[in-house]
Design a protein around this motif. Structure first.
Motif, PDB file in Angstrom:
ATOM      1  N   UNK A  24       8.336  11.609   9.486  1.00 34.12           N
ATOM      2  CA  UNK A  24       9.226  10.158   9.333  1.00 34.12           C
ATOM      3  C   UNK A  24       8.532   9.710   8.068  1.00 34.12           C
ATOM      4  N   UNK A  25       7.548   9.435   7.990  1.00 33.03           N
ATOM      5  CA  UNK A  25       6.747   8.888   6.789  1.00 33.03           C
ATOM      6  C   UNK A  25       7.185   9.329   5.563  1.00 33.03           C
ATOM      7  N   UNK A  26       7.217  10.866   5.595  1.00 31.68           N
ATOM      8  CA  UNK A  26       7.228  11.628   4.391  1.00 31.68           C
ATOM      9  C   UNK A  26       8.768  11.757   4.000  1.00 31.68           C
ATOM     10  N   UNK A  27       9.571  12.066   4.959  1.00 28.46           N
ATOM     11  CA  UNK A  27      11.037  12.364   4.617  1.00 28.46           C
ATOM     12  C   UNK A  27      12.009  11.420   4.423  1.00 28.46           C
ATOM     13  N   UNK A  28      11.622  10.061   5.142  1.00 29.89           N
ATOM     14  CA  UNK A  28      12.814   8.963   5.508  1.00 29.89           C
ATOM     15  C   UNK A  28      12.654   7.768   4.555  1.00 29.89           C
ATOM     16  N   UNK A  29      13.681   7.418   3.953  1.00 31.40           N
ATOM     17  CA  UNK A  29      13.569   6.056   3.420  1.00 31.40           C
ATOM     18  C   UNK A  29      13.694   4.736   4.424  1.00 31.40           C
ATOM     19  N   UNK A  30      13.394   3.862   3.799  1.00 26.51           N
ATOM     20  CA  UNK A  30      12.870   2.714   4.677  1.00 26.51           C
ATOM     21  C   UNK A  30      14.110   2.378   5.764  1.00 26.51           C
TER      22      UNK A  30
ATOM     23  N   UNK B 132       0.740  -1.249   0.106  1.00 30.09           N
ATOM     24  CA  UNK B 132       0.108   0.168   0.014  1.00 30.09           C
ATOM     25  C   UNK B 132       0.862   1.387   0.006  1.00 30.09           C
ATOM     26  N   UNK B 133       2.084   1.069   0.344  1.00 28.58           N
ATOM     27  CA  UNK B 133       2.954   2.230   0.485  1.00 28.58           C
ATOM     28  C   UNK B 133       3.850   2.614  -0.721  1.00 28.58           C
ATOM     29  N   UNK B 134       3.576   1.597  -1.718  1.00 26.49           N
ATOM     30  CA  UNK B 134       4.782   1.553  -2.798  1.00 26.49           C
ATOM     31  C   UNK B 134       4.669   2.945  -3.567  1.00 26.49           C
ATOM     32  N   UNK B 135       3.376   3.290  -3.833  1.00 28.41           N
ATOM     33  CA  UNK B 135       3.239   4.389  -5.005  1.00 28.41           C
ATOM     34  C   UNK B 135       4.040   5.607  -4.017  1.00 28.41           C
ATOM     35  N   UNK B 136       3.436   5.885  -2.933  1.00 28.01           N
ATOM     36  CA  UNK B 136       3.952   6.954  -1.828  1.00 28.01           C
ATOM     37  C   UNK B 136       5.413   6.970  -1.852  1.00 28.01           C
ATOM     38  N   UNK B 137       6.140   5.694  -1.340  1.00 30.50           N
ATOM     39  CA  UNK B 137       7.360   5.791  -1.379  1.00 30.50           C
ATOM     40  C   UNK B 137       8.386   5.877  -2.450  1.00 30.50           C
ATOM     41  N   UNK B 138       7.845   5.215  -3.544  1.00 28.18           N
ATOM     42  CA  UNK B 138       8.562   5.566  -4.648  1.00 28.18           C
ATOM     43  C   UNK B 138       8.730   7.150  -5.113  1.00 28.18           C
TER      44      UNK B 138
END
Lengths: 447, 335, 277
Positions: free
Chosen positions: C215-221, A94-100
């Motif tokens: 954190x959700x917006x700015x940080x990578x995994x 579910x996070x894929x779009x946002x994260x990419x």
């Protein structure tokens, strides 16, 4: 005095260094040191050539048993390319779009990433992805993939994606024992299908387990109905915008789906997620589940590992709505794409070539719950009858129309609105409302 | 301090004093202001400026690249304010804005007073109610997802066990004690519908946040002089009268604070909603913060970051305008 | 306060019941985390044949929770340290010095307490890219700076109550003795306001530790803190309540521990914020 100055100087240094820190390439690995990449043959010939080296990162969305299977596949690549340092990053689906989006916008995207066709098209349009013509030319030449499949992996005619994991949908899963108890045969026609559902209801049973809380199971419900009622041309027309959402065939498919919901859906269709629905069917709370081939793995992995595929649970394909209509197979699957700005293009290309190859796909195919899109993978490798039958449904024959998961293919706001509208549709079966919503968003987005 | 400054200004020679002090003061505030300017003011300005353009996060708007600008003026605001989806989110946020502060203020007030009446175990009770404040809203959301789970959630089982498993369908109101996270009910107002799934989420937020009210009211109660209370009792007042006529009037200040901070919390709420329902099902629980997120990060097929920034500006404007007197008062008082 | 026995009993009884109810959610998470998943399907309150295990924690830890926790600590401790250091310095100036635009700065600072974080969220991504704060461990630096920038208002607001509590006479005495402002800050105000600073530090710790959106917006995994890990574990693909609850309990522990150990300071800090104005 000293402390204060130190703080000020420190802050200033941070800013200065950061500002010089530059424009970010695709390097996201935390271990340093690029190896010297060697040239790889990118004309699609399989395995065994020179190995690559360096750092490489790959994003995927698998967890649990599927993740283990993917790890086995990656291990194959690492064995052949011992000098590659491959880091895996798992991102929830579910996070894929946002994260990419964040990563590409920040300039720190992975070298290789799983991506659905919708995302591939969006990102390719921005120039984020590397064209893969070389690989595809080779695959088309040796018959590994068909033209419809290449289309799905392309944006504007150029392929940017590599097929890795296939899936066929529109499979109605059931337990043979319980069907026998109910005196029902696996239906071959639509009429028989409806009759079977009515029989279940007459016995007081619940026809379907639906994982509506997770959103995507609902799209996997409607897509095969759309494909069967309206046909492949209308289906693909919705994707490229040539067919409008209020086209009579589309409306009819909604009506058929609405009837289904009204008559055969459980009251709590939106309460459970996909896994819970799968287990509910396994436990006998419902008779059927309309889902993809991956249920083969999930039912055993997450619900009851004593299940014997074929005996305890198997599927029949959703019958054709109109006997006279052409055969359409609704597929979905996972593709991989390469970051155009990758710091290690040779290794990245080698990796996706590997993932698209029969060799890699066989590794997972042998574990089950996987349909190999590469037609060079023989159907013998599948471990059980469920997977074999699913693999046989894969449109390896170019004459069979293949349609890809609609909302994943379109992506973006239209995808989100469709999913939400389907949830609402499950609640009220209001065909006019859903058509209206889709026409509106389509206009707004595509103009 | 102020008097001395004015005196200095009046005597011409002392004009250097304020300047020197000013420079010294800036040395003190400089580090904080540096972070503040670079990571709050500048991005805030960017948000405001960016809301006047059409752009998406795949191709971000940048003040340094005028060639890429797609200026649309106030069109984003117009589009937002005429968008059904925005108003749906606004209504859901509105439900939060009304119910959440009332719930928090009233319950924490009652709790604080009751605890005040039981001085012996007071600290223990208070700790229990304040505890959830240390929990992140994400964790609170996860915890409440368990509570509401249709198969093994505490609430679901309790409803069965207590036999209060029912559904009402009465005029514009539809309600059922099940399916807490998908469809517990609707109140149909004609021009729009109020989805009761928002209440399920508000309860989770309320559970996490009430501790703040308890702390504030307790502080207010300790400030109430005991003589006042004793005097009232000597006059023969019952406990209820003491509460009503002595305590509550004294708690007007804390009540304002709790209500105000609750309203701010309600408008900003993202974590609880995101973790539990992601704004679903459909758009039932989508609040402004969630819509904004989706516009910026999910709706990538058309550039909607401009719209998202417009929503952010609208939210901020509403809050600043609403809190303007509070902010002015605070500034005057503290500087 | 004289009250009848009956009233008192009812009160204690009522409050006890309500308190127990209030704790049910946490109990649920805790119980779910220490029992195997299939037992939980029957409801955690069934204790026949119950097995208790820390296996879920071990699995969650191995699945990456360990790095999430480490990231949380790095981000939180870094933010708190920077905010407290810069905040204390700045507050001293706001309280004891006068300077141009003081009112304006103060006003701008306290708007951070009111506006939603979304006001700065979206441009931060391209901004980080420009500053190079999106690369590797620089992301930690970036998010620490954002937390400080956004927390600046709270810092000055809360700390000013504590700084103001230092008696003016002591300061004036110091000045007559020729002490510089820096000396006064270091030797006089800081030590006296220390309890207040600690209170603020605890509140800030809990606030930053619990942040999700930034954190959700700015940080990578690899750099994400536990709150994001938690939100992701909830993802709709797997029903893994056992892992999620273990993660939730782990996510709760540090603030909870901090809170119980330093209860006094935490409450005092919130008082200072809450009762004024």
């Amino acid at each position: 005095m000293r402390i204060r100055r130190a703080i000020v100087v420190g802050a200033a240094m941070v800013i200065v260094v950061a500002a010089c820190g530059g424009n970010g390439s695709g390097d996201t690995t935390t271990t340093g040191g690029d190896g010297a990449p060697q040239t790889t043959d990118t004309t699609g010939d399989d395995g065994g050539t020179q190995s690559v080296s360096g750092d490489l990162s790959i994003v995927h969305t698998w967890t649990g048993s599927e993740q283990e299977a993917f790890e086995a596949v990656l291990a194959g690549f690492e064995e052949a390319n011992a000098e590659v340092n491959l880091s895996r990053i798992e991102i929830p689906f579910g996070e894929l779009n946002a994260q990419l989006t964040q990563q590409f916008a920040a300039g720190s995207a992975p070298d290789v990433t799983v991506a659905l066709p919708g995302l591939i098209r969006l990102f390719a349009a921005q120039g984020f992805l590397m064209p893969l013509d070389g690989l595809w030319d080779g695959w088309m030449a040796d018959g590994s993939y068909t033209e419809p499949l290449r289309e799905i992996a392309s944006a504007d005619g150029t392929p940017y994606g590599v097929w890795f994991k296939g899936n066929v949908n529109g499979l109605i899963w059931y337990s043979p024992d319980r069907m026998d108890d109910l005196g029902i045969e696996p239906p071959a026609t639509w009429e028989e299908f409806i009759a079977a559902l009515d029989a279940v209801e007459a016995e007081g049973g619940e026809p379907f387990a639906v994982g509506g809380a997770d959103l995507w199971p609902l799209t996997q419900w409607w897509d095969p109905i759309l494909a069967r009622v309206a046909g492949a041309d209308v289906f693909n027309g919705l994707v490229d915008g040539s067919v409008s959402w209020d086209d009579p065939a589309v409306v009819e498919s909604f009506e058929v789906f609405g009837d289904f919901i009204a008559n055969y859906f459980p009251a709590d269709a939106l309460d459970r997620g996909f896994v819970e629905a799968t287990c509910a069917r396994v436990d006998g709370a419902a008779e059927f589940q309309n889902q993809g081939a991956f249920v083969n793995l999930v039912a055993r992995g997450e619900c009851d590992d004593s299940l014997v595929p074929g005996e305890d649970f198997t599927f029949f394909l959703m019958p054709k709505f109109d006997e006279a209509a052409a055969e359409v197979q609704f597929v979905s699957g996972d593709l991989f794409a390469v970051n155009a700005d990758t710091a290690n293009p040779d290794a990245a290309l080698a990796l996706v070539e590997y993932l698209g190859s029969a060799e890699a796909q066989t590794i997972w195919a042998e574990r089950g719950g996987f349909v190999a899109p590469n037609s060079q993978v023989s159907t013998d490798v599948y471990p059980d009858v469920n997977d074999q039958r699913a693999a046989e449904l894969w449109p390896a024959d170019p004459s069979v129309a293949a349609v890809y998961d609609l909302d994943d293919f379109i992506g973006g706001e239209i995808q989100t609105v469709l999913r939400e509208a389907l949830q609402q549709f499950v609640r009220d079966q209001d065909v006019d409302a859903i058509v209206q919503s889709m026409v509106e968003v389509d206009e707004r987005v595509r103009g | 301090m102020e008097r001395r400054d004015r005196a200095h200004v009046m005597s011409g020679r002392a004009l250097e004093r304020p300047d020197r002090e000013s420079r010294l003061a800036y040395a003190f505030v400089f580090p904080l202001l540096l972070a503040f300017v670079f990571f709050y003011l500048w991005p805030a300005f960017n948000t405001l400026a960016g809301s006047l353009f059409r752009w998406g996060l795949l191709n971000p708007w940048s003040i340094a690249q005028p060639a890429d600008w797609d200026f649309v003026g106030l069109q984003n605001y117009v589009d937002t304010l005429t968008s059904a989806r925005f108003w749906n989110a606004a209504i859901n946020t509105g439900i939060w804005l009304v119910i959440f502060p009332i719930l928090v203020t009233v319950v924490s007030l009652v709790l604080s007073i009751r605890i005040w009446q039981t001085p012996r175990a007071g600290a223990t009770f208070r700790t229990v109610f304040i505890l959830p404040m240390t929990i992140s809203l994400a964790a609170a959301g996860v915890i409440w997802t368990f509570m509401y789970d249709p198969d093994f959630g505490v609430l679901t089982r309790f409803v069965e066990w207590a036999g209060i498993d029912f559904a009402i369908d009465w005029g514009p109101i539809r309600f059922q004690t099940s399916q807490w996270l998908s469809d517990p009910g609707i109140i149909d107002l004609g021009f729009s519908q109020i989805r009761l799934v928002n209440l399920s989420l508000i309860v989770a937020g309320f559970w996490a946040f009430t501790g703040f009210g308890v702390i504030t009211f307790t502080a207010g109660l300790t400030a109430v002089s005991s003589e006042l209370v004793e005097a009232a009792q000597v006059d023969g007042a019952t406990t209820r009268q003491v509460i009503r006529n002595v305590l509550i009037p004294q708690l007007k200040g804390p009540m304002t604070v709790v209500a105000t901070i609750s309203v701010i919390f309600a408008l900003r709420t993202f974590d609880v909603v995101w973790v539990i329902t992601q704004g679903g099902p459909a758009q039932d629980s989508e609040v402004l913060a969630v819509l904004l997120w989706k516009q910026a990060f999910v709706f990538l097929d058309s550039p909607q970051a401009g719209l998202a920034t417009a929503v952010a500006i609208i939210m901020s404007a509403v809050l600043i305008v609403g809190a303007w007197p509070y902010l002015r008062g605070l500034t005057r008082e503290k500087t | 306060m004289r009250q009848s026995r009956l009233t008192l009993t009812l009160l204690y009884g009522g409050l006890t019941v309500f308190s127990l109810l209030w704790l049910v959610p946490v109990m649920t998470a805790f119980m779910t985390s220490i029992r195997p998943l299939d037992e939980i399907r029957g409801g955690w309150w069934n204790f026949d044949n119950a097995t208790f295990t820390f296996d879920n924690y071990v699995r969650a830890w191995d699945q990456g929770l360990a790095s999430f926790v480490a990231n949380s600590f790095i981000i939180t401790l870094g933010s708190v340290a920077l905010t407290v250091a810069t905040g204390a310095l700045a507050t001293y100036a706001f309280v004891h010095l006068s300077f141009r635009f003081k009112r304006l700065w103060f006003f701008l600072l306290i708007t951070t307490m009111i506006v939603p974080i979304q006001l700065i969220l979206i441009p931060l991504l391209p901004w980080f890219r420009t500053l190079g704060l999106d690369q590797g461990a620089w992301q930690f630096v970036g998010i620490v700076l954002v937390h400080t920038g956004f927390g600046a208002g709270w810092a000055v607001f809360m700390l000013s109550s504590f700084f103001r509590a230092v008696p003016k006479e002591m300061l004036e005495a110091g000045q007559i003795d020729g002490a510089s402002h820096w000396d006064q800050f270091r030797r006089l105000v800081l030590p006296l306001a220390l309890p207040g600073i600690v209170s603020f530090a605890i509140i800030d710790f809990i606030f930053v530790w619990n942040d999700l959106l930034l954190a959700l917006t700015l940080l990578q995994r690899e750099f994400q803190p536990i709150q994001v890990g938690l939100a992701n574990l909830q993802s709709p693909h797997l029903a893994q309540q056992d892992l999620v609850s273990a993660g939730a309990i782990l996510a709760i522990l540090p603030p909870l521990v901090l809170f119980s150990a330093l209860n006094r300071y935490y409450v005092r800090g919130l008082f200072a914020g809450g009762t004024k104005g």
